[in-house]
Scaffold this active site. Structure first.
Site, PDB file in Angstrom:
ATOM      1  NE  ARG A  51      35.090  43.344  47.159  1.00 25.34           N
ATOM      2  CZ  ARG A  51      36.058  44.163  47.591  1.00 25.34           C
ATOM      3  NH1 ARG A  51      36.304  44.282  48.850  1.00 25.34           N
ATOM      4  NH2 ARG A  51      36.771  44.873  46.728  1.00 25.34           N
ATOM      5  CB  THR A  52      34.633  38.244  42.250  1.00 26.06           C
ATOM      6  OG1 THR A  52      33.871  39.433  42.444  1.00 26.06           O
ATOM      7  CG2 THR A  52      33.842  37.259  41.421  1.00 26.06           C
ATOM      8  CE  LYS A  80      53.745  31.291  26.752  1.00 31.37           C
ATOM      9  NZ  LYS A  80      53.916  29.834  26.962  1.00 31.37           N
ATOM     10  NE  ARG A 101      35.789  40.200  37.865  1.00 27.01           N
ATOM     11  CZ  ARG A 101      35.616  40.858  39.013  1.00 27.01           C
ATOM     12  NH1 ARG A 101      36.574  41.621  39.486  1.00 27.01           N
ATOM     13  NH2 ARG A 101      34.496  40.748  39.673  1.00 27.01           N
ATOM     14  CG  HIS A 129      29.822  40.929  38.780  1.00 29.41           C
ATOM     15  ND1 HIS A 129      29.970  39.608  39.169  1.00 29.41           N
ATOM     16  CD2 HIS A 129      30.757  41.634  39.480  1.00 29.41           C
ATOM     17  CE1 HIS A 129      30.948  39.538  40.068  1.00 29.41           C
ATOM     18  NE2 HIS A 129      31.445  40.741  40.261  1.00 29.41           N
TER      19      HIS A 129
HETATM   20  C1  NCD Z   1      32.536  44.959  41.167  1.00 29.75           C
HETATM   21  C2  NCD Z   1      32.988  44.546  39.798  1.00 29.75           C
HETATM   22  O1  NCD Z   1      34.052  43.966  39.626  1.00 29.75           O
HETATM   23  O2  NCD Z   1      32.215  44.796  38.881  1.00 29.75           O
HETATM   24  N1  NCD Z   1      33.283  44.373  42.175  1.00 29.75           N
HETATM   25  C3  NCD Z   1      32.926  43.132  42.617  1.00 29.75           C
HETATM   26  O3  NCD Z   1      33.056  42.157  41.940  1.00 29.75           O
HETATM   27  N2  NCD Z   1      32.371  43.039  43.822  1.00 29.75           N
HETATM   28  C4  NCD Z   1      32.338  46.418  41.329  1.00 29.75           C
HETATM   29  C5  NCD Z   1      33.463  47.345  40.962  1.00 29.75           C
HETATM   30  O4  NCD Z   1      34.529  46.914  40.538  1.00 29.75           O
HETATM   31  O5  NCD Z   1      33.248  48.542  41.114  1.00 29.75           O
END
Ligand code: NCD
Length: 304
Positions: A51-52, A80, A101, A129
């Protein structure tokens, strides 16, 4: 230059402004289709995501812009031995904004020190997040019509769940929020967060059984047990199915409860709940895209 590293770096007024923009994009998408023409977002994902990452990319495309990036560290020069600081200096030569991320807490903050372009924290380890929080807040505001005076249940892995930490930090700034924290003893919120809540005078109640409190909640935020942050598989297996929301438990909840989950779900919400009008987790997915559009617009106009 502005970044989105921690939700508390942004004032409530600014966050409300992002939600107003997202509402306007939903109502009048045609106004925004050329807003980011010739702009590029780079999505640098050192950890898995559905999703993100895709919502950042969809957001930029819907604003008329372009996307580039990588979806696993193994396909980048990180494999690397390249540092995050060198990577963002490089990517900043190609893109106007970066969403990152990373499994290490604080990596996006380090990136922001070296980056020539705005950095968005798309999840850093078990820490924060903030853009999931933007999705959560818009969903609550659109469902409930407000973000104050709510009883918010957070259920599951409250220790490692970064979405929990950011959402609590954000919501504790709205008046009259009471948190009901539902978790096994081992997965309670981190000490620093409990201390922040205490300093702010926010009401916290901690329980182990969802059934005991479900009837008192306005919001129920379910979370996945974060397997990848556990040191030992046996603990994960023991704790993974601590909470499963099913129609039987939901029968004790209020008719106007809002059920949220950042997703992905494993077993925390039974599929039989999906058609209940209180289940809002797929709306949350959609609203996440609009909030990311609003954030990109704000960050790039702030930079100009
Ligand atoms: C979450 C995350 O990555 O922290 N997912 C997300 O980005 N919607 C929650 C999860 O991974 O459980």
């Amino acid at each position: 230059m502005r970044h989105m590293l921690d939700i508390t770096d942004w004032s409530i007024e600014e966050i409300n402004g992002l939600m107003d923009t997202a509402d306007d994009i939903i109502a009048h998408p045609e106004k925004y289709t050329h807003a980011m023409e010739n702009k590029k977002i780079a999505t640098l994902f050192y950890e898995p995501s559905t999703r993100t990452r895709l919502s950042f990319e969809a957001a930029m495309i819907e604003l008329g812009g372009h996307v580039l990036g990588f979806s696993e560290a193994s396909s980048s020069s990180a494999s690397k031995g390249e540092s995050v600081s060198d990577t963002v200096r490089t990517v900043g030569c190609y893109a106007d904004i970066i969403a990152m991320r990373h499994p290490k807490e604080g990596a996006p903050t380090v990136a922001a020190k070296f980056s020539p372009v705005p950095i968005i924290n798309a999840g850093d380890g078990g820490h924060n997040h903030p853009t999931q929080t933007l999705a959560d807040l818009l969903t609550i505001r659109r469902e409930k019509g407000r973000l104050d005076k709510l009883v918010v249940g957070m259920c599951g892995d409250l220790q490692f769940g970064r979405t929990v930490h950011s959402l609590m930090s954000a919501m504790s700034r709205y008046p009259g929020i009471r948190f009901v924290l539902i978790s096994p003893e081992e997965l309670r919120i981190p000490a620093y967060l409990r201390e922040n809540m205490r300093k702010l005078g926010v009401s916290l109640m901690e329980v182990e059984k969802l059934e005991d409190v479900i009837g008192t909640l306005d919001i129920l935020y379910m979370t996945r047990v974060q397997r990848e942050r556990f040191f030992n598989e046996a603990d994960y297996v023991r704790l993974k199915d601590s909470y499963i929301l099913d129609p039987e438990k939901l029968a004790f909840a209020r008719k106007d409860l809002t059920v949220l989950h950042p997703l992905p779900r494993v077993n925390e919400i039974s599929h039989a709940v999906d058609n209940d009008p209180r289940a809002c987790y797929f709306k949350q997915v959609l609203y996440g895209k609009y909030m990311r559009e609003a954030l990109i617009l704000r960050l790039l106009e702030a930079k100009a």
